[in-house]
Design a protein around this motif. Sequence first.
Motif, PDB file in Angstrom:
ATOM      1  N   UNK A 188     -38.157  38.066 -30.516  1.00 45.85           N
ATOM      2  CA  UNK A 188     -37.547  37.401 -29.361  1.00 45.85           C
ATOM      3  C   UNK A 188     -38.246  37.879 -28.090  1.00 45.85           C
ATOM      4  N   UNK A 189     -39.465  37.400 -27.895  1.00 45.64           N
ATOM      5  CA  UNK A 189     -40.298  37.910 -26.807  1.00 45.64           C
ATOM      6  C   UNK A 189     -39.676  37.708 -25.436  1.00 45.64           C
ATOM      7  N   UNK A 190     -38.972  36.594 -25.225  1.00 46.24           N
ATOM      8  CA  UNK A 190     -38.421  36.286 -23.905  1.00 46.24           C
ATOM      9  C   UNK A 190     -36.971  36.712 -23.729  1.00 46.24           C
ATOM     10  N   UNK A 191     -36.338  37.229 -24.772  1.00 42.94           N
ATOM     11  CA  UNK A 191     -34.957  37.678 -24.664  1.00 42.94           C
ATOM     12  C   UNK A 191     -33.922  36.573 -24.732  1.00 42.94           C
ATOM     13  N   UNK A 192     -34.342  35.329 -25.001  1.00 44.21           N
ATOM     14  CA  UNK A 192     -33.378  34.222 -25.006  1.00 44.21           C
ATOM     15  C   UNK A 192     -32.426  34.295 -26.196  1.00 44.21           C
ATOM     16  N   UNK A 193     -32.913  34.760 -27.344  1.00 48.28           N
ATOM     17  CA  UNK A 193     -32.040  34.866 -28.507  1.00 48.28           C
ATOM     18  C   UNK A 193     -31.014  35.971 -28.300  1.00 48.28           C
ATOM     19  N   UNK A 194     -31.441  37.086 -27.719  1.00 50.62           N
ATOM     20  CA  UNK A 194     -30.488  38.166 -27.441  1.00 50.62           C
ATOM     21  C   UNK A 194     -29.392  37.692 -26.488  1.00 50.62           C
ATOM     22  N   UNK A 195     -29.763  36.904 -25.487  1.00 53.13           N
ATOM     23  CA  UNK A 195     -28.759  36.378 -24.555  1.00 53.13           C
ATOM     24  C   UNK A 195     -27.774  35.471 -25.272  1.00 53.13           C
ATOM     25  N   UNK A 196     -28.284  34.670 -26.189  1.00 53.83           N
ATOM     26  CA  UNK A 196     -27.408  33.781 -26.951  1.00 53.83           C
ATOM     27  C   UNK A 196     -26.458  34.591 -27.826  1.00 53.83           C
ATOM     28  N   UNK A 197     -26.965  35.625 -28.502  1.00 56.94           N
ATOM     29  CA  UNK A 197     -26.102  36.448 -29.342  1.00 56.94           C
ATOM     30  C   UNK A 197     -25.024  37.135 -28.510  1.00 56.94           C
ATOM     31  N   UNK A 198     -25.378  37.611 -27.325  1.00 61.58           N
ATOM     32  CA  UNK A 198     -24.381  38.211 -26.429  1.00 61.58           C
ATOM     33  C   UNK A 198     -23.305  37.192 -26.057  1.00 61.58           C
ATOM     34  N   UNK A 199     -23.725  35.947 -25.829  1.00 58.36           N
ATOM     35  CA  UNK A 199     -22.775  34.897 -25.470  1.00 58.36           C
ATOM     36  C   UNK A 199     -21.808  34.627 -26.620  1.00 58.36           C
ATOM     37  N   UNK A 200     -22.339  34.559 -27.830  1.00 59.95           N
ATOM     38  CA  UNK A 200     -21.478  34.302 -28.995  1.00 59.95           C
ATOM     39  C   UNK A 200     -20.543  35.473 -29.239  1.00 59.95           C
ATOM     40  N   UNK A 201     -21.007  36.702 -28.973  1.00 62.59           N
ATOM     41  CA  UNK A 201     -20.200  37.892 -29.240  1.00 62.59           C
ATOM     42  C   UNK A 201     -19.100  38.127 -28.213  1.00 62.59           C
ATOM     43  N   UNK A 202     -19.164  37.460 -27.071  1.00 63.13           N
ATOM     44  CA  UNK A 202     -18.177  37.682 -26.012  1.00 63.13           C
ATOM     45  C   UNK A 202     -16.773  37.305 -26.490  1.00 63.13           C
ATOM     46  N   UNK A 203     -15.720  37.988 -25.970  1.00 62.37           N
ATOM     47  CA  UNK A 203     -14.347  37.652 -26.375  1.00 62.37           C
ATOM     48  C   UNK A 203     -14.024  36.182 -26.097  1.00 62.37           C
ATOM     49  N   UNK A 204     -13.218  35.593 -26.962  1.00 63.72           N
ATOM     50  CA  UNK A 204     -12.834  34.196 -26.788  1.00 63.72           C
ATOM     51  C   UNK A 204     -11.887  34.005 -25.612  1.00 63.72           C
ATOM     52  N   UNK A 205     -11.162  35.041 -25.256  1.00 62.68           N
ATOM     53  CA  UNK A 205     -10.230  34.957 -24.143  1.00 62.68           C
ATOM     54  C   UNK A 205     -10.222  36.296 -23.411  1.00 62.68           C
ATOM     55  N   UNK A 206      -9.818  36.312 -22.135  1.00 65.52           N
ATOM     56  CA  UNK A 206      -9.775  37.572 -21.385  1.00 65.52           C
ATOM     57  C   UNK A 206      -8.926  38.622 -22.095  1.00 65.52           C
ATOM     58  N   UNK A 207      -9.496  39.797 -22.274  1.00 63.89           N
ATOM     59  CA  UNK A 207      -8.782  40.866 -22.946  1.00 63.89           C
ATOM     60  C   UNK A 207      -8.828  40.792 -24.453  1.00 63.89           C
ATOM     61  N   UNK A 208      -9.434  39.741 -25.000  1.00 61.75           N
ATOM     62  CA  UNK A 208      -9.502  39.595 -26.445  1.00 61.75           C
ATOM     63  C   UNK A 208     -10.592  40.454 -27.051  1.00 61.75           C
ATOM     64  N   UNK A 209     -10.613  40.480 -28.374  1.00 64.64           N
ATOM     65  CA  UNK A 209     -11.617  41.274 -29.083  1.00 64.64           C
ATOM     66  C   UNK A 209     -12.949  40.537 -29.105  1.00 64.64           C
ATOM     67  N   UNK A 210     -14.012  41.285 -29.001  1.00 66.60           N
ATOM     68  CA  UNK A 210     -15.345  40.698 -29.073  1.00 66.60           C
ATOM     69  C   UNK A 210     -15.659  40.291 -30.513  1.00 66.60           C
ATOM     70  N   UNK A 211     -16.473  39.275 -30.667  1.00 69.20           N
ATOM     71  CA  UNK A 211     -16.954  38.868 -31.986  1.00 69.20           C
ATOM     72  C   UNK A 211     -18.196  39.712 -32.285  1.00 69.20           C
ATOM     73  N   UNK A 212     -17.937  40.976 -32.620  1.00 75.68           N
ATOM     74  CA  UNK A 212     -19.007  41.967 -32.664  1.00 75.68           C
ATOM     75  C   UNK A 212     -20.060  41.684 -33.722  1.00 75.68           C
ATOM     76  N   UNK A 213     -19.738  40.877 -34.722  1.00 75.50           N
ATOM     77  CA  UNK A 213     -20.734  40.565 -35.756  1.00 75.50           C
ATOM     78  C   UNK A 213     -21.944  39.866 -35.170  1.00 75.50           C
ATOM     79  N   UNK A 214     -21.763  39.207 -34.011  1.00 73.69           N
ATOM     80  CA  UNK A 214     -22.866  38.486 -33.382  1.00 73.69           C
ATOM     81  C   UNK A 214     -23.644  39.338 -32.389  1.00 73.69           C
ATOM     82  N   UNK A 215     -23.188  40.545 -32.093  1.00 73.44           N
ATOM     83  CA  UNK A 215     -23.861  41.388 -31.101  1.00 73.44           C
ATOM     84  C   UNK A 215     -25.296  41.690 -31.539  1.00 73.44           C
TER      85      UNK A 215
END
Length: 508
Positions: A52-79
Amino acid sequence: MVDVYVIGRGPAELAAALEFAEVGLRVRVGHASVAAAGDEAIAGFAPYDVTDADGTLRSFLDHVAAPLSPGGAALSAASPIVEPPEPVLLRGARGGWAMQPEPSVFGIPAVPLSEASLAILGSGAATRAFLDRVGPVLTIGKTRTLGKLVRSRIGAGALDRLVEPFVSEKFGVAAADVDVAIAAPGLNEDVTTAGSLCGAALSYSKRHVARETRVRPAGGWSGLRDALIERLAYFGVEFADGAATGMRRARLSSGPTTPGVSSADGDGDDDGWIVEEAGAEVSARAVIVNVRSRELPGFPRTEAPQREVRWIAELDVTAPDFATTREADRHAQAALEAVVAPSGERWSARWVEERNRPGSTREEVDERSEQGAPSNSSWQLRLSGPSVGVSNVADSSDAAAAATALGAIGEPSRDARREIDALISGLLAAARSERTPGAELQLRLVPAPFTSISVRDRALAHITLAREAESSCVEVGPESHSGDLAAAVLDARAVAVQLRRRLTGIAE
C-alpha cells in the motif's frame, strides 16, 4: 427494486457497496457465481503480499474499523497491521546462506563493498559493483528495464545473486523483462542525480521500504469481510443467500415496488438491470460485478487483454538446517532463493519462519515458545511460479474455468503438479527439512503483477473504455489491477462515488 446490486463479497466489491450505502442508496449484495467464487475474501490477490504505497488501503481499513456509533466498540478485525519488509538470507558466493546487504532496492546494494555484499558477491563481483561509481552518469530514462540497468551499472554477478531472487518472487519473470518505472518508479532519475546505481539505491531505499511494506487487517482478510458486512448491515444493506445466476437489461418501473421482487419489463422510463438469483429476480438501477463473474450470462462483456497469472504453492515444514546458523540467529529468519524446475522454468522459493508469516506477531510466537511449542513446526515453504498467459494455465479442458477463478484454490495440470512436487522434494532434501505432519500443500492461482508500462496502460485503457461503453454495469476487483488490492479498492470506491452521484441526481 434496489439502486445497486453488488455481485461478489471481496474487499473491492464490498468497498463499493459501502460507498453507496453510506449515502442512503438501496443496496443488495449477492455472492459471486459458484464457478468463480472460491474464497471471496482473498480471491484475485496474494493475501500475504498486499502492499500500500500511498496509504489509501490503510485509510480504508481505519474507516471500516471505526465504531458504528459514538461510544460503540470498534470493528477491530479491520484495523490495519503494517509489516515493513525485513532482510532475508540469500545464497552467498560459496553456496551458503548470507544476510542480504542493507539498505537496498530489489537487492541492489547501497554499499557494494560492505561485509554483507562481499559475503554474497565475493570480492570480484563486489569490486565490479563498486566500479559503478566511476562509470558515466545515466541519462534520465535511458535504460528501460531493470535487468539491463543493473547489469550495465553493477555487473552480472550482482544481478544474478542479489536482484533476480527478489524480482522473480515479485513478478514471476526475469529482471530483464521488468520496466524500471514499474519496479522502482523514479530510480532512473535518482541514478542521474546520485551518479551511480548504488548511490541511487541509498537515496531511494526509504521509498522502496514504503512501497514494499505489507498491510493486512488485524483479523485477516476474512475478518475484514465480516467487518464490512457488519457495517453494511448497519446501513440496511440486503444480503442474498446464494449466488447470482444471470443478468439482463430491462426497463424499470418508477412506481412502488415490492422488496426483492422484479418490477421490470414494464413501461418505466429508467434503464436498469434484472439480476437473477435462485428462484427470484431482483431489479436494480446499476450493477457492480467482480471480474471473476464476467462469464455470468447476460454480462455485457468486452474483449479483455490477456492476463498473466502464476501459481503459488505453500507448505508447512520443519525448520531448515540453516535456521540455526549465526546469520539466521542474528536477524529475522527468512530465506529466499531462485530455483530452476525440471522444465527449465524459474521459480522462487521463500522459507518463512512463523514470526515473519502474515498473521503471526512476535508476541504470539514468544508466547508459544514459552509454552513449549516445538521450534521445528513453525516454518513455511512458499514457491512462486513463473508468469504465464491465462491460456497456458492448464493443459486440461477446465483451463478456462481455472483462469476465471483467479485467486481461488485450484489445481494445476498434472505436469505442473509433478514439477511443483519435484521442486519441493529437492528443496526439503537440500535443507534437511520435512513436511510438517498432517500439512497439506496449498495451491493458489493469482494474477501476476504488471511488468511494463505499456501492458499496464493497455489494461487500464480497457477498464476506461468498458466503463464508457456501459456506465451502469461496472467491473471491479484486483484482477483488473494485476492483483494490486490497494489499487483495486481505491478504484472501486472512486467508480462507486461517480456512479452514486448519478444515481442521486447530483450529476448526469
